[in-house]
Design a protein around this motif. Structure first.
Motif, short mmCIF file in Angstrom:
data_model
loop_
_atom_site.label_atom_id
_atom_site.label_comp_id
_atom_site.label_asym_id
_atom_site.label_seq_id
_atom_site.Cartn_x
_atom_site.Cartn_y
_atom_site.Cartn_z
N GLY A 124 0.69 -1.24 0.09
CA GLY A 124 0.05 0.02 -0.04
C GLY A 124 0.82 1.12 0.04
O GLY A 124 0.38 2.15 -0.66
N THR A 125 2.08 1.29 0.56
CA THR A 125 2.84 2.28 0.90
C THR A 125 3.49 2.58 -0.55
O THR A 125 3.30 3.82 -1.00
N PHE A 150 -4.16 7.62 7.37
CA PHE A 150 -3.09 6.56 7.39
C PHE A 150 -2.76 6.39 5.86
O PHE A 150 -3.66 5.49 5.28
N ASP A 235 -7.61 6.65 -1.39
CA ASP A 235 -6.89 5.53 -0.76
C ASP A 235 -7.73 4.32 -0.42
O ASP A 235 -8.28 4.41 0.88
N GLN A 238 -7.04 -0.30 2.40
CA GLN A 238 -7.86 -0.94 3.11
C GLN A 238 -9.38 -1.48 2.90
O GLN A 238 -9.75 -2.58 2.99
N LYS A 264 -3.48 -4.38 0.46
CA LYS A 264 -3.94 -5.05 1.26
C LYS A 264 -4.84 -6.73 0.85
O LYS A 264 -4.13 -7.52 0.42
#
Ligand SMILES: *Cc1c(COP(=O)(O)O)cnc(C)c1O
Length: 407
Positions: A124-125, A150, A235, A238, A264
């Motif tokens: 994800g980063t 986050f 984003d 998640q 994820k």
């Protein structure tokens, strides 16, 4: 000690219990995570087993990763077959699963006539890092991000992550970030102008404890960004790939974002990340602008295809909604639970006292894996294959644990 049958632990001792492994962990693995809660040796479906033979119902699924649970035959088959056929190749070359997964993601995001392009990464980063770089190609540098966000731990993703404890030890981070309260469309309208390259939002803030914004928030964000020529970057690391009972967390809003980041659940446990850029944003990054050695490799993309086709074939979106509603109704009935937030199988359990860490520990002792992202909230993100009986077991056990700890 009772290890499940057939389990072999590779190590100096053939069948060590948890404590020895914890000592060895401390001596060898960098202490960025604190001590592990358990040493796990096996998983099957919605359950995992520890080195002492105890079984746990996994209501966290590796933090919303194991969408099909543990050891799902579709992932095993896809990964094994792909590895036997063609493993790693580098991005000097391409492979069929990479191309197919990119096409599937564009279909799921309704790219349509305007089209889109996918950049594959490994987390994800990294997906967010690719998107961050894409925003720089607009000629603007300011990013508007939300409090409570986050987005990852690299220097770029961290610059967009709000938590001071994560950021401050590593400053200076890339600058030009404007912060707005999450869910407040007026604050967003006031923060966005012609200098803003992008607004980055999570459709539901997971790490903040599963915070759901007002229903019209994403639509307002779309209107505001369009008005000022800024990109809307969602984003979905998640919330994406079925977690909320829709393909994407933003699906119910009907908005079309410019950038979507995924990771994820996409690989069902095999590391993969993706930046999907829609319409004109698809060409922001060109030859030489970005790269990765592992990203888009045949094995990880084959896993991604297996996850998506299994969600479709087994109608896991419907199942995710049903199981999510079951958990929410069951746990919401507990007098010590103030509310249950989230959608589908991404749920926040708001406790009447800030004792989530105690509840999480007691739940683990009772055979349930949950997570405590904030002092008064538990987070549940179980496999999308969680059965009705398993969900009932989760409600019964977690409710009893909450009663015991908060009494
Ligand atoms: C987990 C997460 C990330 C970071 O993903 P990694 O795979 O840990 O790098 C980014 N954004 C959101 C919303 C996340 O939940």
């Amino acid at each position: 000690m009772n290890l499940p049958e057939g389990v072999v632990i590779h190590g100096r001792e053939p069948r060590p219990g948890g404590p020895q492994w914890t000592e060895r962990y401390r001596g060898a693995v960098m202490n960025t995570f604190g001590d592990p809660q358990r040493i796990l040796v096996r998983g099957e479906g919605s359950h995992v087993w520890d080195a002492d033979g105890n079984r746990y119902l996994d209501l966290l699924a590796g933090i919303a990763v194991n969408a099909l649970g543990h050891g799902h035959p579709a992932i095993l088959e896809a990964v094994t077959t792909q590895l036997q056929t063609l493993g790693h190749i580098s991005n000097f070359f391409a492979s069929a699963p990479q191309i197919e997964l990119a096409e599937r993601l564009l279909e799921l995001l309704d790219a349509g006539e305007a089209g889109g392009r996918v950049f594959f990464a490994n987390s994800g980063t990294e997906a967010n890092e690719a998107a961050f770089k894409a925003t720089r190609r607009t000629g603007r540098t300011t990013i508007v991000a939300a409090e409570g966000s986050f987005h990852g731990r690299s220097m770029g993703a961290l610059a967009l992550t709000s938590k001071a404890a994560y950021r401050e030890p590593f400053e200076p981070l890339p600058g030009d970030v404007r912060w707005v309260p999450f869910g407040d469309a007026d604050a967003l309208a006031a923060a966005v102008d012609e200098t803003v390259a992008a607004v980055i939002l999570e459709p539901i803030q997971g790490e903040a404890g599963v915070l759901v914004p007002p229903d019209d928030y994403l639509a307002a964000a779309r209107r505001i960004t369009t008005k000022h020529g800024a990109l809307l970057w969602l984003d979905e690391v998640q919330t994406g790939i079925g977690r909320t009972g829709d393909w994407f967390g933003h699906s119910p809003s009907g908005v079309r974002p410019d950038l979507v980041t995924l990771a994820k659940g996409l690989g069902g446990g095999i590391p993969i990340g993706a930046l999907v850029a829609l319409g004109e944003a698809a060409t922001l990054l060109g030859p030489g602008n970005h790269g990765t050695t592992f990203g888009g490799n045949p094995v990880a993309t084959a896993a991604g295809l297996a996850v998506i086709s299994t969600i479709e074939k087994d109608d896991l979106l419907t199942a995710t909604r049903s199981r999510g509603d079951q958990l929410a109704a069951g746990l919401g009935a507990n007098a010590r639970v103030e509310s249950v937030t989230g959608r589908g199988l991404l749920r926040g359990i708001v406790l009447s006292e800030p004792r989530s860490a105690d509840v999480q520990r007691a739940a683990l002792d009772a055979g349930l894996i949950v997570n405590a992202p904030t002092p008064d909230r538990l987070r549940l993100a179980p496999p999308l294959v969680l059965t009705e009986d398993e969900a009932a077991d989760a409600v019964r056990t977690l409710s009893a644990v909450i009663d015991e700890v908060l009494s």
